[in-house]
Design an enzyme around this catalytic site. Structure first.
Site, PDB file in Angstrom:
ATOM      1  N   SER A 163       0.830  -1.206   0.000  1.00 25.48           N
ATOM      2  CA  SER A 163       0.000   0.000   0.000  1.00 25.48           C
ATOM      3  C   SER A 163       0.863   1.255   0.000  1.00 25.48           C
ATOM      4  O   SER A 163       2.092   1.186   0.136  1.00 25.48           O
ATOM      5  CB  SER A 163      -0.924   0.022   1.218  1.00 25.48           C
ATOM      6  OG  SER A 163      -0.280   0.580   2.349  1.00 25.48           O
ATOM      7  N   TYR A 175       2.054  -0.645  10.859  1.00 27.95           N
ATOM      8  CA  TYR A 175       1.517  -0.870   9.518  1.00 27.95           C
ATOM      9  C   TYR A 175       2.491  -0.370   8.452  1.00 27.95           C
ATOM     10  O   TYR A 175       2.827  -1.077   7.505  1.00 27.95           O
ATOM     11  CB  TYR A 175       0.171  -0.166   9.370  1.00 27.95           C
ATOM     12  CG  TYR A 175      -0.444  -0.282   7.990  1.00 27.95           C
ATOM     13  CD1 TYR A 175      -1.168  -1.406   7.628  1.00 27.95           C
ATOM     14  CD2 TYR A 175      -0.283   0.734   7.041  1.00 27.95           C
ATOM     15  CE1 TYR A 175      -1.731  -1.519   6.359  1.00 27.95           C
ATOM     16  CE2 TYR A 175      -0.824   0.628   5.780  1.00 27.95           C
ATOM     17  CZ  TYR A 175      -1.554  -0.502   5.445  1.00 27.95           C
ATOM     18  OH  TYR A 175      -2.095  -0.612   4.184  1.00 27.95           O
ATOM     19  N   THR A 210     -14.249  -2.581   1.371  1.00 31.30           N
ATOM     20  CA  THR A 210     -14.383  -3.923   1.926  1.00 31.30           C
ATOM     21  C   THR A 210     -15.567  -3.963   2.883  1.00 31.30           C
ATOM     22  O   THR A 210     -16.182  -2.930   3.186  1.00 31.30           O
ATOM     23  CB  THR A 210     -13.116  -4.337   2.686  1.00 31.30           C
ATOM     24  OG1 THR A 210     -12.987  -3.491   3.844  1.00 31.30           O
ATOM     25  CG2 THR A 210     -11.882  -4.203   1.815  1.00 31.30           C
TER      26      THR A 210
END
Length: 338
Positions: A163, A175, A210
């Site tokens: 990402s 992350y 999502t």
């Protein structure tokens, strides 16, 4: 698109998508199935009865079947080396080859969404392990087993789902570090595998619609909902992007690179399942839609389809996360989950 033309460019190809019971993984499994591939669908969520249930590997395998491919569900905990080893042994025994590995599985997504307002010292260190043991180390282990099969057949494609968090501050420290390491994994594996005829790509989806993000946006502030409307993309964008890459005879020319899912799909002349041309997260069009208030959205629609260079996208992503933390998360001040 493949569904309309009836073309099956991946017929006879064997693919594995990890973490495919929902979200981006589900979209990628469906995209490969639509292109005619046999898709091994892995995850930890399995059906409890005789009928496939939503959010399970069995339901996604059934969707792959319905789209013209063949779906094979296998339960696998990608935090356990022995289960990964058994998974690849089964694929080799049943199919005898592997053409595409998609390293998608990631743990801790719910925690990221609920704790996005917290800073790294306000989060337990265990969250790092939960996230990067599966979403980084698990990818490395799966790639080792895939590379052994692909090197023997002298062909194959490994796709690491990464990402924009790899180049800019996004969501939280754990992350971003995990995604930056994943892109380095792509680059270094590509060097060692190129002579074996195996390509390795990092794929960046955008802000994907999502099951989790759709639910989150129901409680989000109007500003964040506008950002989501501007940047939100279907999971099938990533799915069709992987299918396009897997069908390219010259994919080795792109090995080691970072590619943006929407740009791959748009460049191939494809659309999402709603018939829309996907917009790159670094496009001027998406930026204008996210920035301008409702009354100026018609003006935003006139923005040309040009993409910012990465050095422009980096501070934008960072500022988004900083504002997110300052405002207490997507829900706004005083409404963040505890």
């Amino acid at each position: 698109m493949y569904a309309d033309s009836g073309a099956k460019p991946l017929a006879g190809k064997i693919a594995l998508v990890t973490g495919a019971s929902r979200g981006v993984g589900r979209g990628i499994a469906r995209g490969l199935g639509e292109a005619g591939a046999t898709v091994y669908v892995t995850g930890r969520t399995v059906q409890r009865g005789a009928t496939p249930e939503p959010g399970t590997i069995e339901s996604v395998a059934a969707e792959v079947d319905a789209l013209g491919g063949r779906g094979i569900p296998i339960r696998c905990d990608h935090g356990r080396d022995e289960e990964i080893r058994a998974l690849f042994a089964r694929i080799e025994a049943e199919a005898g080859r592997l053409d595409v590995l998609v390293n998608n599985v990631h743990s801790g997504v719910h925690e990221i969404a609920e704790g996005v307002h917290r800073r790294f010292w306000e989060i337990e260190p265990e969250d790092w392990d939960r996230m990067n043991e599966v979403g980084l180390r698990g990818h490395y282990v799966a790639s080792v087993h895939a590379a052994r099969m692909m090197a023997r057949q002298r062909s194959g494609l490994i796709v690491n789902v990464s990402s924009f968090g790899s180049i800019a501050y996004l969501f939280n420290v754990a992350y971003g570090v995990g995604k930056a390491a994943l892109d380095r994994l792509t680059a270094d594996m590509a060097i060692e595998l190129q002579s074996e005829g195996v390509a390795v790509i990092s794929l960046w989806p955008g802000l994907v619609r999502t099951e989790l993000t759709e639910q989150l946006m129901l409680e989000a502030t109007p500003g964040y909902r506008r950002v989501f409307e501007a940047y939100g993309e279907s999971t099938m964008v990533a799915g069709r992007a992987v299918a396009v890459l897997a069908a390219r005879p010259d994919i080795l020319r792109s090995t080691g690179r970072v590619l943006i899912a929407a740009e791959v799909v748009r460049g191939a002349g494809l659309r999402d399942e709603r018939g829309r041309k996907p917009c790159s997260p670094r496009s001027l069009t998406a930026f204008a839609k996210a920035l301008l208030p409702e009354r100026w959205q018609r003006v935003a629609a006139l923005a040309p389809h040009v993409n910012f260079p990465f050095w422009v996208a980096r501070p934008v992503v960072r500022k988004f996360t900083e504002i997110l933390k300052e405002n207490g998360g997507f829900r706004g001040p005083g409404r963040a989950a505890r």
